[in-house]
Design a protein around this motif. Structure first.
Motif: not given
Length: 137
Positions: A75-102
């Motif tokens: 159900x609510x495909x756009x909602x779950x997809x957008x939430x996945x995209x937002x959390x994915x980016x937050x995880x990538x940015x967090x790991x990039x910040x911790x690894x290389x201080x972007x």
């Protein structure tokens, strides 16, 4: 019919649709990183020319994760997809910040917008491919 203990151990089911989508996003990110590494090693492509490729891989990974999370939710495909995209980016940015201080830059905002949109797009397709029982199989 009984299952062997080995088969039962290997069957792990993630209950959260968004978590399963994030796992698949990371799998596709790993495949994309491997592809980019091979392209860098085997062609005249330089690291300074990678931005479109990197955004494409992040967009595809978010779309695949959005597809999986919406398919699992049913159900609510756009909602779950957008939430996945937002959390994915937050995880990538967090790991990039911790690894290389972007630094925070416009590229982070563009990637956030891209992954939210592609995740929602994948979610709209994924919700229509799941079972009619709302993801409960």
């Amino acid at each position: 019919m009984s299952m062997s203990p080995f088969t039962r151990v290997l069957k792990v089911r993630v209950a959260s649709p968004v978590l399963s989508g994030l796992i698949w996003s990371c799998i596709w990110l790993g495949a994309g990183a491997l592809l980019l590494s091979m392209m860098l090693a085997g062609s005249s492509l330089r690291e300074t020319e990678l931005d479109p490729w990197v955004f494409g891989i992040h967009g595809f990974a978010a779309m695949a994760g959005g597809f999986v999370s919406a398919r699992r939710s049913g159900r609510r495909g756009w909602y779950f997809g957008a939430a996945n995209g937002a959390l994915y980016t937050l995880l990538i940015v967090l790991s990039s910040f911790l690894a290389t201080d972007i630094d925070w830059s416009m590229k982070v905002a563009v990637m956030f917008g891209l992954t939210v949109l592609t995740g929602a797009f994948g979610g709209m397709f994924g919700v229509n491919t799941g079972s009619s029982t709302g993801g409960k199989r």
